[in-house]
Write a protein that holds these residues in place. Structure first.
Motif, short mmCIF file in Angstrom:
data_model
loop_
_atom_site.label_atom_id
_atom_site.label_comp_id
_atom_site.label_asym_id
_atom_site.label_seq_id
_atom_site.Cartn_x
_atom_site.Cartn_y
_atom_site.Cartn_z
N SER A 34 0.83 -1.21 0.00
CA SER A 34 0.00 0.00 0.00
C SER A 34 0.86 1.25 0.00
O SER A 34 0.37 2.34 -0.29
N HIS A 69 -9.40 -12.53 -3.06
CA HIS A 69 -10.14 -11.77 -4.06
C HIS A 69 -9.76 -12.34 -5.42
O HIS A 69 -8.69 -12.03 -5.95
N ARG A 72 -6.12 -13.16 -6.62
CA ARG A 72 -5.21 -12.25 -5.92
C ARG A 72 -5.63 -12.17 -4.46
O ARG A 72 -6.77 -12.42 -4.11
N TYR A 73 -4.68 -11.78 -3.62
CA TYR A 73 -4.95 -11.71 -2.19
C TYR A 73 -4.61 -10.32 -1.66
O TYR A 73 -3.76 -9.62 -2.19
N ILE A 74 -5.30 -9.98 -0.59
CA ILE A 74 -5.05 -8.74 0.13
C ILE A 74 -4.44 -9.13 1.47
O ILE A 74 -5.02 -9.94 2.21
N ALA A 108 -3.53 -7.85 5.12
CA ALA A 108 -3.99 -6.79 6.00
C ALA A 108 -3.54 -7.07 7.43
O ALA A 108 -3.10 -8.17 7.76
N THR A 160 -5.36 -2.41 5.39
CA THR A 160 -4.72 -3.04 4.24
C THR A 160 -3.22 -2.71 4.21
O THR A 160 -2.82 -1.57 4.37
N ARG A 213 -2.18 -5.13 -1.66
CA ARG A 213 -3.21 -5.68 -2.55
C ARG A 213 -2.53 -6.37 -3.72
O ARG A 213 -1.41 -6.03 -4.08
N GLY A 214 -3.24 -7.30 -4.32
CA GLY A 214 -2.76 -7.89 -5.56
C GLY A 214 -1.67 -8.93 -5.40
O GLY A 214 -0.92 -9.18 -6.34
#
Length: 167
Positions: free
Chosen positions: A31, A77, A80-82, A84, A124, A127-128
């Motif tokens: 991020s 997602h 892909r994963y986030i 956090a 977060t 991402r991705g």
């Protein structure tokens, strides 16, 4: 699209930014890649297609609240994963979330995960992430437990890319 967000005290924010920097140094999604001044660690309380930022000004009376960041949290997602940071649920945090969610009204179906009794508080970190990079990312971040505070409230307008700071 609008999001209502809690912002962190300086020390807690610095811990999250350190994880962002570690991921950047390891050439992983982070991020921290977004250089915009509005990009800072936060907890999203509600997302809606349309909101009036000033409607949330009374929520600022509930702040600051104690906040505890736990370990890493992985959200899927598609392919892909986030990555956090888990935010420990407390009565104070739920009180703030409920106040915001009630003002915002019922979420549109694509934002249902920000509704009352459906929300997973998190910050977060990246991402991705593709599956083969998840283990490296998990071992790169420190994700140490930290106790701090949520000290501010803001509304992000994704269309105009502007922030309304409420406190």
């Amino acid at each position: 699209m609008f999001s209502v967000e809690l912002v962190l005290d300086d020390e807690t924010e610095a811990v999250v930014r350190d994880d962002w920097d570690r991921l950047l140094a390891a050439d992983l999604p982070s991020s921290g890649r977004n250089p915009a001044p509005s990009n800072r660690p936060h907890i999203t309380l509600a997302v809606r297609d349309d909101l009036e930022p000033s409607a949330f000004s009374a929520v600022t009376d509930l702040l600051p609240i104690p906040l505890e960041l736990g370990g890493s949290l992985l959200l899927g997602h598609r392919d892909r994963y986030i990555l956090a940071r888990h935010v420990v649920v407390t009565t104070g945090l739920l009180r703030v979330h409920r106040a915001v969610a009630e003002i915002a009204g019922p979420p549109e179906p694509h934002y249902s995960n920000t509704g009352i009794d459906r929300w997973t508080p998190h910050i977060t970190v990246a991402r991705g992430l593709v599956a083969v990079r998840v283990a490296k990312a998990l071992s790169t971040v420190r994700a140490r437990n930290i106790v701090g505070e949520a000290t501010g409230l803001r509304v992000w307008n994704a269309e105009t890319r502007t922030i309304t700071t409420l406190c």
